[in-house]
Design a protein around this motif. Structure first.
Motif, PDB file in Angstrom:
ATOM      1  N   ASP A   1       1.310   3.550   3.325  1.00  0.00           N
ATOM      2  CA  ASP A   1       0.010   3.489   4.007  1.00  0.00           C
ATOM      3  C   ASP A   1      -0.113   4.407   5.215  1.00  0.00           C
ATOM      4  OD1 ASP A   1      -2.564   2.836   4.511  1.00  0.00           O
ATOM      5  OD2 ASP A   1      -2.177   0.850   5.281  1.00  0.00           O
TER       6      ASP A   1
ATOM      7  N   ALA B   1       0.852  -1.193   0.000  1.00  0.00           N
ATOM      8  CA  ALA B   1       0.000   0.000   0.000  1.00  0.00           C
ATOM      9  C   ALA B   1       0.885   1.240   0.000  1.00  0.00           C
ATOM     10  CB  ALA B   1      -0.916  -0.008   1.219  1.00  0.00           C
TER      11      ALA B   1
ATOM     12  N   LYS C   1      -2.856   3.978   8.052  1.00  0.00           N
ATOM     13  CA  LYS C   1      -3.387   2.619   8.004  1.00  0.00           C
ATOM     14  C   LYS C   1      -4.770   2.570   7.354  1.00  0.00           C
ATOM     15  CE  LYS C   1       0.243   0.900   9.902  1.00  0.00           C
ATOM     16  NZ  LYS C   1       1.202   0.144   9.077  1.00  0.00           N
TER      17      LYS C   1
ATOM     18  N   CYS D   1      -3.196   6.361  -3.448  1.00  0.00           N
ATOM     19  CA  CYS D   1      -2.901   4.956  -3.703  1.00  0.00           C
ATOM     20  C   CYS D   1      -3.886   4.422  -4.741  1.00  0.00           C
ATOM     21  CB  CYS D   1      -3.010   4.130  -2.423  1.00  0.00           C
ATOM     22  SG  CYS D   1      -2.493   2.398  -2.621  1.00  0.00           S
TER      23      CYS D   1
ATOM     24  N   PHE E   1      -5.445   0.872   4.682  1.00  0.00           N
ATOM     25  CA  PHE E   1      -5.695  -0.466   4.168  1.00  0.00           C
ATOM     26  C   PHE E   1      -5.397  -1.541   5.206  1.00  0.00           C
ATOM     27  CE2 PHE E   1      -4.712   1.848   0.212  1.00  0.00           C
ATOM     28  CZ  PHE E   1      -5.828   1.520  -0.537  1.00  0.00           C
TER      29      PHE E   1
END
Length: 203
Positions: free
Chosen positions: A163, A31, A166, A51, A168
């Motif tokens: 990421d 990610a 967070k 992303c 993902f």
């Protein structure tokens, strides 16, 4: 006029191809939020990140490996990447570029919907506007799928990199399955090559 949006829920499986090693053999990230270098379609500004994921493994595959039409699929480049299966950790509200209600507002027109210039000035300007309005990303049909079945998502984060926040939950990572490579080469009728250096980089 308020734009039409779509909800991306925690139950939706998302797919992304990523380099399993980068730079000096550092591990790649399943990610990764792009920060504009090199420019991607819905990149933001001022350090924010985006992303890019797809609704299927095939969709993720063609976004990476069918960028260079008519050349073919480089097998050594395929083996440099892994496939990640992810889900968002919380519901995200996305601009729905597939909605007819959005055509003609916010400078959304045929030029933007089919923008292929690698500077992506229209798409990036839209992303900045949506991010400022609290919209958390964009959903659109892949321009690389003539059948218009593969769905893509661009998810926004406050900063670029691995990421941030967070966003993902990574469910699974691993080598790209042979049957996925076979499906892509068969459905898109592209030859399998062994020469490297044909495709743009990325994390």
């Amino acid at each position: 006029m308020k734009p039409a949006t779509v909800s991306l829920t925690e139950q939706t499986e998302l797919y992304r191809l990523y380099p399993h090693t980068i730079d000096d053999d550092k591990p790649g990230s399943p990610a990764w939020f792009c920060g504009g270098e090199p420019p991607c379609r819905f990149d933001l500004r001022d350090g924010a990140g985006t992303c890019y994921v797809a609704s299927t493994a095939l969709g993720a595959f063609i976004e990476v490996f069918l960028r260079v039409a008519g050349i073919g699929l480089s097998e050594d480049e395929v083996h440099k990447r892994h496939l990640a299966i992810m889900q968002v950790s919380a519901e995200r509200i996305l601009l729905n570029l597939n909605s007819r209600r959005n055509f003609g507002i916010l400078n959304i027109d045929a030029g933007l919907l089919h923008e292929t210039n690698y500077q992506y000035s229209q798409s990036q300007a839209l992303a900045v506007t949506m991010n400022r309005q609290g919209i958390e990303g964009v959903q659109w049909l892949s321009l690389r799928d003539p059948a218009s079945r593969e769905m893509n998502y661009a998810l926004f984060a406050p900063s670029s990199g691995v990421d941030v926040g967070k966003i993902f939950e990574v469910q699974e990572t691993g080598r790209i399955p042979d049957d996925l490579i076979e499906q892509a080469t068969n459905e898109f009728d592209v030859p399998r090559l062994r020469s490297a250096g044909l495709y743009p980089g990325g994390s």
